[in-house]
Motif scaffolding. Structure first.
Motif, PDB file in Angstrom:
ATOM      1  N   ALA A 183       0.847  -1.192   0.000  1.00 21.70           N
ATOM      2  CA  ALA A 183       0.000   0.000   0.000  1.00 21.70           C
ATOM      3  C   ALA A 183       0.877   1.234   0.000  1.00 21.70           C
ATOM      4  N   ILE A 184       0.530   2.180  -0.868  1.00 22.38           N
ATOM      5  CA  ILE A 184       1.191   3.486  -0.809  1.00 22.38           C
ATOM      6  C   ILE A 184       0.158   4.461  -0.271  1.00 22.38           C
ATOM      7  N   VAL A 185       0.427   5.032   0.894  1.00 19.80           N
ATOM      8  CA  VAL A 185      -0.539   5.904   1.561  1.00 19.80           C
ATOM      9  C   VAL A 185      -0.047   7.333   1.541  1.00 19.80           C
ATOM     10  N   GLY A 186      -0.971   8.252   1.435  1.00 18.80           N
ATOM     11  CA  GLY A 186      -0.599   9.655   1.510  1.00 18.80           C
ATOM     12  C   GLY A 186      -1.783  10.514   1.147  1.00 18.80           C
ATOM     13  N   GLU A 187      -1.664  11.807   1.420  1.00 14.68           N
ATOM     14  CA  GLU A 187      -2.759  12.706   1.071  1.00 14.68           C
ATOM     15  C   GLU A 187      -2.545  13.242  -0.333  1.00 14.68           C
ATOM     16  N   SER A 188      -3.485  14.077  -0.800  1.00 10.82           N
ATOM     17  CA  SER A 188      -3.294  14.594  -2.153  1.00 10.82           C
ATOM     18  C   SER A 188      -2.005  15.408  -2.181  1.00 10.82           C
ATOM     19  N   GLY A 189      -1.261  15.274  -3.273  1.00 13.07           N
ATOM     20  CA  GLY A 189       0.010  15.990  -3.373  1.00 13.07           C
ATOM     21  C   GLY A 189       1.184  15.219  -2.812  1.00 13.07           C
ATOM     22  N   SER A 190       0.956  13.997  -2.348  1.00 17.03           N
ATOM     23  CA  SER A 190       2.071  13.248  -1.764  1.00 17.03           C
ATOM     24  C   SER A 190       2.901  12.551  -2.838  1.00 17.03           C
ATOM     25  N   GLY A 191       2.361  12.432  -4.045  1.00 21.76           N
ATOM     26  CA  GLY A 191       3.101  11.783  -5.116  1.00 21.76           C
ATOM     27  C   GLY A 191       2.731  10.323  -5.287  1.00 21.76           C
ATOM     28  N   LYS A 192       1.723   9.848  -4.557  1.00 22.28           N
ATOM     29  CA  LYS A 192       1.409   8.417  -4.633  1.00 22.28           C
ATOM     30  C   LYS A 192       0.828   8.036  -5.996  1.00 22.28           C
ATOM     31  N   VAL A 203       3.527  -1.428   3.793  1.00 20.57           N
ATOM     32  CA  VAL A 203       3.004  -0.079   3.631  1.00 20.57           C
ATOM     33  C   VAL A 203       4.145   0.890   3.397  1.00 20.57           C
ATOM     34  N   ALA A 204       3.958   1.787   2.435  1.00 23.43           N
ATOM     35  CA  ALA A 204       4.879   2.906   2.258  1.00 23.43           C
ATOM     36  C   ALA A 204       4.069   4.175   2.458  1.00 23.43           C
ATOM     37  N   VAL A 205       4.479   4.999   3.413  1.00 18.43           N
ATOM     38  CA  VAL A 205       3.784   6.260   3.649  1.00 18.43           C
ATOM     39  C   VAL A 205       4.531   7.350   2.900  1.00 18.43           C
ATOM     40  N   MET A 206       3.817   8.090   2.062  1.00 18.34           N
ATOM     41  CA  MET A 206       4.483   9.138   1.280  1.00 18.34           C
ATOM     42  C   MET A 206       4.053  10.511   1.750  1.00 18.34           C
ATOM     43  N   TYR A 207       5.020  11.407   1.791  1.00 19.17           N
ATOM     44  CA  TYR A 207       4.713  12.805   2.070  1.00 19.17           C
ATOM     45  C   TYR A 207       5.559  13.675   1.144  1.00 19.17           C
ATOM     46  N   ALA A 208       4.918  14.594   0.451  1.00 23.86           N
ATOM     47  CA  ALA A 208       5.611  15.550  -0.406  1.00 23.86           C
ATOM     48  C   ALA A 208       6.612  14.881  -1.348  1.00 23.86           C
ATOM     49  N   GLY A 209       6.210  13.768  -1.958  1.00 24.63           N
ATOM     50  CA  GLY A 209       7.024  13.146  -2.992  1.00 24.63           C
ATOM     51  C   GLY A 209       8.013  12.112  -2.491  1.00 24.63           C
ATOM     52  N   GLN A 210       8.147  12.006  -1.169  1.00 29.74           N
ATOM     53  CA  GLN A 210       9.127  11.062  -0.622  1.00 29.74           C
ATOM     54  C   GLN A 210       8.439  10.002   0.235  1.00 29.74           C
ATOM     55  N   ILE A 211       9.104   8.864   0.343  1.00 30.53           N
ATOM     56  CA  ILE A 211       8.638   7.881   1.313  1.00 30.53           C
ATOM     57  C   ILE A 211       9.174   8.309   2.670  1.00 30.53           C
ATOM     58  N   VAL A 212       8.287   8.453   3.663  1.00 29.68           N
ATOM     59  CA  VAL A 212       8.779   8.850   4.987  1.00 29.68           C
ATOM     60  C   VAL A 212       8.808   7.669   5.949  1.00 29.68           C
ATOM     61  N   GLU A 213       8.025   6.633   5.635  1.00 28.69           N
ATOM     62  CA  GLU A 213       8.070   5.446   6.485  1.00 28.69           C
ATOM     63  C   GLU A 213       7.665   4.245   5.653  1.00 28.69           C
ATOM     64  N   GLU A 214       8.367   3.131   5.865  1.00 32.40           N
ATOM     65  CA  GLU A 214       8.013   1.926   5.152  1.00 32.40           C
ATOM     66  C   GLU A 214       8.244   0.724   6.044  1.00 32.40           C
ATOM     67  N   SER A 215       7.245  -0.159   6.074  1.00 33.87           N
ATOM     68  CA  SER A 215       7.432  -1.377   6.872  1.00 33.87           C
ATOM     69  C   SER A 215       6.284  -2.338   6.601  1.00 33.87           C
ATOM     70  N   ASP A 216       6.263  -3.458   7.327  1.00 33.01           N
ATOM     71  CA  ASP A 216       5.114  -4.342   7.228  1.00 33.01           C
ATOM     72  C   ASP A 216       3.924  -3.646   7.882  1.00 33.01           C
ATOM     73  N   GLU A 247       1.708  -4.325  10.132  1.00 37.04           N
ATOM     74  CA  GLU A 247       1.479  -4.321  11.569  1.00 37.04           C
ATOM     75  C   GLU A 247       2.306  -3.243  12.257  1.00 37.04           C
ATOM     76  N   SER A 248       3.569  -3.148  11.876  1.00 30.38           N
ATOM     77  CA  SER A 248       4.427  -2.143  12.507  1.00 30.38           C
ATOM     78  C   SER A 248       3.887  -0.734  12.291  1.00 30.38           C
ATOM     79  N   VAL A 249       3.409  -0.464  11.081  1.00 31.48           N
ATOM     80  CA  VAL A 249       2.930   0.886  10.802  1.00 31.48           C
ATOM     81  C   VAL A 249       1.756   1.248  11.705  1.00 31.48           C
ATOM     82  N   PHE A 250       0.868   0.297  11.951  1.00 26.31           N
ATOM     83  CA  PHE A 250      -0.305   0.629  12.751  1.00 26.31           C
ATOM     84  C   PHE A 250      -0.051   0.465  14.259  1.00 26.31           C
ATOM     85  N   VAL A 251       0.761  -0.516  14.625  1.00 24.49           N
ATOM     86  CA  VAL A 251       0.959  -0.781  16.043  1.00 24.49           C
ATOM     87  C   VAL A 251       2.106   0.049  16.600  1.00 24.49           C
TER      88      VAL A 251
END
Lengths: 310, 320, 341
Positions: free
Chosen positions: C40-49, C226-239, C241-245
């Motif tokens: 999953a690539i997550v982010g808000e509008s403008g994140s580059g996803k 999950v890869a979390v994107m902000y402003a064109g970059q990945i800021v966090e990536e992991s399995d 469970e780690s992202v949510f827990v």
């Protein structure tokens, strides 16, 4: 005390067809809906597209022709026959879904916010400007921005401008029709917090229409669930989410994604189980036309649409 | 769809009634009447009055209207006051000529307009589009009668490539090969003049339609399927953009038939438009009335045709 | 044991031209998708996803693409359009956000499905394509497929149209499926059905899925990584469970606290201050999230933030995560996400 009372509301839209384009059928968008919104509370109306939730909201605003039924606001009959009509439009205001299209792009903020004031009050230019600046500050927008245009603001700020317009006449009731569904998560949080603040500050009653159960759960004291123009269940938020009685409510609640990935399998099984129950027991909950039965009181606060026994 | 067409036909009836009333009253408002031009100045006032009475010109309007409409319905438009011939005969051959001219013009318009519109829309904002768009602006700004005069002067008189009047060379056997060639030869210049100016609307409409369709989401879907650009354009963009143009066919024809007035006059082409102006000049009012009525009829039928074509090509209307 | 790598993106940058100059909407993104895995690539509008997804599919016609996208041994970034056309719709396909506009309104459903079959299998006859289209429609759960195959898009509901788009996407058994906000435009109960369908098809075809979404609930239900994107970059990536827990990056933590009706949110939702900067005004040096957490000390950020592996397979950009805390509510309220633009 009930601020708004909707009694057996019916809104039917005619379908035209045939060679002479006569009315051949009708869509029962709202088909016998009754509920009350009490002073100071947030009442949520939930349903999927086509459930009639928006049509109901518009009817309260006087934006739809009512086929049958009555709407009362503080004991005045809103849809009374001609002559007796009471003008309560400054007491009821509406906020719309899309902050991008609900503001006229060619008007300045001052004109947008002052529009309802101009319709109801006569103010001098200076008084009006002062009033608009106050309103803007109240919704957290710098009062220097009155000469700006909508496109110069972000989505969340635009929704605030919409709110500033809505509260300009000190309304008692605000109808919010999907006010956050077009916004990003973080902006959504902004607007929801802000609606709660303004409600507290101004003693507002909120009538909240949405399809997102998460948002509804967060915002509302009481909830009504609509399906195909009828209410299938109504109750306190805890009752609806922790103890849903109608199969449709159960299905809606089960459809909300669980944000803990560790519960994934369990949740998926639960959803499958509810889906099966829904298919098997459909006619225990709906009549031959697939419509909900009349609401029945099961506790002081909780009503469910179940068939007559026997 | 059939329901739609039948309903559309029913709407046409009141339009026709309104048209006939309008034309009738217009005719009765014209200075003088059917009789004015035939008056022998030496005739006494009483004799004139007697004649008028005999021709029914003193009857109440609805009786005159009734007589006129039932005549028209049978194809009787009265007698031309200038040519002493039935108006129907007079108009008939002119109408055939105008229809040929309009048809050829329409063919030219589509043959020129569709490629230009497609090129301009596909490569919008490139040089080729700027040239085509420039041409359409010029076309909009140029009055057709001036353009037609220039074309006639240059190709007809200066170069002498084309005949400068008439619809066919005299002395040819109707139906023979030479006859048809001569007809075409006479048609070419007026039809081209009409088409080169009339085409600009089609080009601009098609261009903006294509630019619009290019940005639709389903075009991305098509590319994501692996469709090559040629297929994306032919199957999705052009097809979806040309359909609305097809629906304008009816309007286009109407516009041409009524719009041929100037061009026929300039090229001395014996069509309805030419007849119309001639008849106005010599106050041949039965003919004028008949031509106006036919132009109006063409407009109503053109709109009808367009709506029917649209209902056939667009599934969103077809299935309703 | 990890399953086989399907797509490996190395240092992808996608830039767009604004006023003569190029600005990167996707900035140095590296990702891996494996078989039978949902990334999953997550982010808000403008994140580059979405821009990332479009880059993989080669659907940007004006962007400048740099970096590598290795798919089955080929670098997608180097392929010509006609070479790309052999892959998209076949080994790699896409599901779009808005089912109301993603189908050609003037073409029968069967023809639209048939098109993707024809493009990648010239031997199929018209009847075969039609029959297979009917089979596919049944496969994605459309009732009475033999009737729907001859219908036009406007005759179907939004949920049904999304099923048609999925049928087109899976027609040639793709190895990689990219779903760009596949349920955003749909009702909740329909959303659940579509997500279940995508999951089921993924298992059947053993495909990798890239799920682009802004909805954290959908991520929790669907994703493996999950890869979390902000402003064109990945800021966090992991399995997942780690992202949510155990979320680490301030942006991930803020996002999770801002969604209503979850265990994370309190009575008041957390509001991220400020707004996502526009492409042209993105800070290109230092931590891009810095401006939205001004109460965090400047020293907490790196000058050139990189992804740090905080535990096995869990990456977080910039060092600010070590110092992040949620601000006092009252203070936060004053700002309340308002900045004058």
């Amino acid at each position: 005390m009930a601020l708004l009372k909707v009694d057996d509301l019916k809104i039917h839209f005619p379908i035209h067809g045939g060679i002479l384009n006569r009315k051949i059928d009708e869509v029962k968008a709202v088909d016998g809906v009754s509920f009350e919104v009490r002073e100071g509370e947030t009442y949520g109306l939930v349903g999927e597209s086509g459930s009639g939730k928006t049509t109901t909201g518009k009817a309260v605003m006087g934006l739809n022709n009512i086929t049958d039924g009555d709407i009362y606001f503080e004991d005045s009959h809103l849809n009374a026959k001609k002559g007796k009509k009471v003008d309560v439009r400054n007491d009821i205001q509406m906020i719309f879904q899309d902050p991008y299209s609900s503001l006229n792009p060619r008007k300045r903020v001052i004109d947008i916010v002052a529009e309802p004031i101009r319709n109801y009050e006569k103010l001098s230019k200076d008084e009006e400007k002062k009033r608009v600046q106050e309103l803007l500050e109240r919704v957290g927008i710098s009062s220097d921005s009155i000469m700006k245009y909508p496109h110069e603001f972000s989505g969340g700020q635009r929704q605030r401008i919409g709110v500033a317009r809505a509260i300009a006449l000190n309304p008692k009731l605000i109808i919010a029709d999907e006010p956050v569904s077009a916004l990003d998560v973080s902006v959504q949080a902004q607007v929801l917090n802000f609606l709660q603040d303004i409600q507290k500050e101004m003693d507002l009653t909120l009538f909240f229409i949405a399809h997102d159960l998460g948002v509804i759960k967060h915002m509302c004291d009481r909830i009504g669930i609509m399906y195909q123009g009828r209410l299938v269940e109504e109750g306190l938020t805890e009752e609806i989410f922790n103890n849903p009685q109608h199969i449709y409510t159960k299905r809606l609640v089960a459809a909300i994604p669980d944000v803990d990935p560790r519960n994934r399998e369990k949740h998926r099984e639960f959803r499958a189980q509810i889906k099966e129950e829904y298919q098997q027991s459909f006619y225990d909950y709906f009549n031959e036309e697939g419509l909900a039965f009349n609401l029945k009181q099961i506790t002081d606060t909780h009503k469910v649409a179940l068939p007559e026994r026997g | 769809m059939w329901k739609f067409i039948v309903r559309r036909l029913i709407i046409t009836l009141p339009q026709l009634l309104l048209l006939s009333l309008l034309v009738f009253f217009m005719a009765s408002l014209m200075p003088g009447d059917a009789f004015t031009s035939q008056i022998d100045p030496s005739l006494s006032q009483d004799a004139i009055e007697e004649q008028r009475e005999r021709l029914g010109l003193n009857d109440p309007w609805y009786q005159q209207y009734g007589r006129w409409v039932s005549g028209v319905a049978e194809g009787d438009f009265g007698t031309s006051t200038a040519h002493y011939r039935p108006v129907t005969d007079l108009i008939w051959e002119r109408m055939i000529n105008t229809i040929w001219l309009s048809l050829l013009s329409v063919i030219f318009i589509y043959a020129i307009g569709i490629p230009l519109g497609i090129i301009s829309g596909r490569w919008n904002d490139r040089l080729v589009d700027q040239i085509i768009t420039g041409y359409t602006y010029l076309g909009f700004a140029t009055p057709i009668f001036i353009f037609a005069l220039v074309v006639l002067f240059f190709f007809g008189f200066t170069l002498g490539w084309f005949p400068t009047g008439g619809s066919v060379a005299s002395g040819l056997e109707p139906g023979s090969f030479e006859y048809i060639v001569s007809k075409l030869h006479h048609l070419l210049l007026p039809a081209l003049s009409i088409a080169l100016i009339g085409v600009v609307g089609t080009v601009q409409y098609l261009r903006s339609e294509i630019i619009d369709t290019k940005q639709k989401d389903f075009i991305i879907t098509a590319r994501a399927k692996g469709a090559p650009e040629s297929r994306v354009y032919n199957r999705h963009i052009f097809r979806n953009s040309v359909l609305p143009i097809a629906a304008f066919f009816g309007y286009e024809i109407t516009m041409l038939i009524t719009g041929s007035v100037f061009v026929e006059q300039i090229f001395s082409y014996p069509g309805m438009g030419n007849l119309f102006i001639e008849s106005i000049l010599i106050r041949d009012f039965p003919v004028v009335t008949a031509v106006v009525l036919l132009f109006g009829l063409a407009a109503i039928l053109g709109a009808l045709l367009s709506d029917i074509i649209l209902s056939i090509v667009d599934p969103r209307i077809r299935i309703k | 044991m990890l399953s086989q790598e399907l797509l490996k993106i190395n240092n992808l940058s996608t830039s767009f031209q604004i006023d003569e100059e190029y600005y990167a909407a996707v900035d140095d993104v590296s990702l891996t998708v494996r078989e039978n895995e949902v990334l999953a690539i997550v982010g808000e509008s403008g994140s580059g996803k979405s821009a990332t997804a479009f880059s993989i599919m080669g659907l940007h016609n004006r962007g400048k693409i740099e970096g590598e996208m290795l798919f089955q041994g080929q670098d997608l970034a180097k392929l010509s359009t006609s070479e790309m056309n052999k892959i998209r719709g076949k080994d790699m396909s896409m599901i779009f956000q808005d089912p109301l506009t993603a189908l050609n309104p003037l073409m029968e459903i069967g023809v639209q499905i048939g098109e993707v079959l024809l493009l990648h299998n010239k031997n199929m006859s018209k009847t075969e394509r039609r029959n297979y289209a009917i089979e596919l429609l049944g496969r994605v759960g459309i009732p009475r497929p033999e009737r729907v195959v001859d219908q036009f898009p406007h005759e179907l509901s939004g949920g049904m149209r999304q099923r048609v788009i999925i049928a087109i996407a899976i027609a040639n058994q793709p190895k990689l499926l990219i779903a760009d906000e596949p349920t955003t435009a749909l009702d909740v109960t329909i959303q659940a059905q579509i997500l279940d369908l995508i999951q089921e098809l993924k298992d059947d075809l053993n495909s990798g899925v890239i799920l682009i979404t802004h909805d954290l609930g959908v991520v929790a239900e669907m994703a493996d990584r999950v890869a979390v994107m902000y402003a064109g970059q990945i800021v966090e990536e992991s399995d997942v469970e780690s992202v949510f827990v155990n979320p680490q990056h301030p942006y991930t933590r803020s996002l999770l606290s801002s969604i209503p009706a979850t265990d994370y949110a309190q009575d008041r939702l957390h509001v991220i201050q400020g707004i996502v900067p526009s492409l042209k005004h993105l800070p290109r040096t230092g931590c891009r999230f810095k401006g939205r957490i001004p109460w965090i000390d400047d020293d907490a950020h790196e000058d050139h933030p990189v992804l740090h592996e905080v535990s096995e397979g869990h990456f977080v950009r910039c060092t600010c995560y070590q110092h992040f805390y949620f601000p006092d509510e009252n203070k936060e309220d004053q700002a309340n996400g308002v900045t004058e633009g």
